[in-house]
Design a protein around this motif. Structure first.
Motif, short mmCIF file in Angstrom:
data_model
loop_
_atom_site.label_atom_id
_atom_site.label_comp_id
_atom_site.label_asym_id
_atom_site.label_seq_id
_atom_site.Cartn_x
_atom_site.Cartn_y
_atom_site.Cartn_z
N ARG A 15 -29.51 42.60 20.62
CA ARG A 15 -28.19 42.53 21.26
C ARG A 15 -27.53 43.92 21.30
O ARG A 15 -26.93 44.29 22.30
N GLY A 16 -27.65 44.67 20.23
CA GLY A 16 -27.11 46.02 20.21
C GLY A 16 -27.83 46.94 21.17
O GLY A 16 -27.21 47.76 21.85
N VAL A 17 -29.15 46.83 21.23
CA VAL A 17 -29.95 47.63 22.16
C VAL A 17 -29.56 47.28 23.59
O VAL A 17 -29.36 48.16 24.43
N ALA A 18 -29.44 45.99 23.86
CA ALA A 18 -29.07 45.53 25.21
C ALA A 18 -27.71 46.06 25.61
O ALA A 18 -27.50 46.52 26.74
N ALA A 19 -26.76 46.05 24.70
CA ALA A 19 -25.42 46.57 24.98
C ALA A 19 -25.47 48.07 25.24
O ALA A 19 -24.83 48.58 26.17
N GLU A 20 -26.24 48.79 24.46
CA GLU A 20 -26.32 50.25 24.61
C GLU A 20 -26.93 50.65 25.96
O GLU A 20 -26.50 51.60 26.59
N TYR A 21 -27.95 49.90 26.39
CA TYR A 21 -28.66 50.26 27.61
C TYR A 21 -28.27 49.42 28.84
O TYR A 21 -28.86 49.56 29.90
#
Length: 187
Positions: free
Chosen positions: A177-183
């Protein structure tokens, strides 16, 4: 073989001007943690100049094995010592893509209460797709992880008309979820 530390980069196409495609391979050792082995996901994100995915189609993982242009895809049969591999056809990558970021994350569900800090080994390799010769590899990134459930491992990116590779090794405690938000990947 060159071992690269976090933050180091190399000009792939300056060193090998004929380089047409690379294979990004991941190897890990989780000791006896079979739940970690079964739930680790190696993925690639195709990013534009802003460092974000153009759409959900730019996320290549087990449920979407290739981008729409087939320039980046997961290999079904792994060559060499890697656990998983992603093939990048450098000439087929759309001009609007400036970098291809590799990530490793623990799939949610049964992997809860697990972290990348439990890994005993985590190495990212870059292999010449034409002859299967290893070009570079990252240092063992396992020792840099603690409570993280996802990590940005490295990236292949455009530079002065060619391609470079950089080791990142940045952990994320918020998982995919954090990776998805960042990218900018819609989940």
């Amino acid at each position: 073989m060159t071992i690269m530390q976090r933050g180091a980069n190399v000009e792939l196409t300056r060193e090998i001007p004929s380089l047409a495609h690379v294979v990004l391979g991941i190897d890990w050792n989780s000791g006896g943690e079979t739940i970690i082995d079964q739930n680790l996901v190696f993925a690639a994100i195709l990013c534009d100049d802003t460092g974000r995915a153009r759409s959900g189609d730019d996320f290549v993982f087990f449920n979407q094995l290739a981008d729409p242009n087939l320039s980046v895809h997961q290999l079904e049969s792994v060559m060499g010592p890697d656990r998983e591999q992603i093939d990048v056809d450098l000439h087929a990558v759309p001009d609007s893509v400036s970098r291809i970021v590799t990530v490793l994350y623990l799939n949610e569900g049964t992997a809860r209460r697990r972290s990348l800090g439990q890994l005993r080994r985590c190495v990212l390799r870059v292999v010449n797709g034409a002859d299967n010769v290893e070009l570079v590899r990252s240092e063992d990134l396992a020792g840099t992880f603690n409570a993280e459930t996802a990590a940005t491992l490295g990236e292949v990116y455009r530079y002065r008309g060619g391609w470079k590779f950089k080791v990142i090794g940045q952990g994320h405690t918020t998982g995919i979820r954090g990776v998805a938000a960042e990218y900018g990947i819609p989940l």
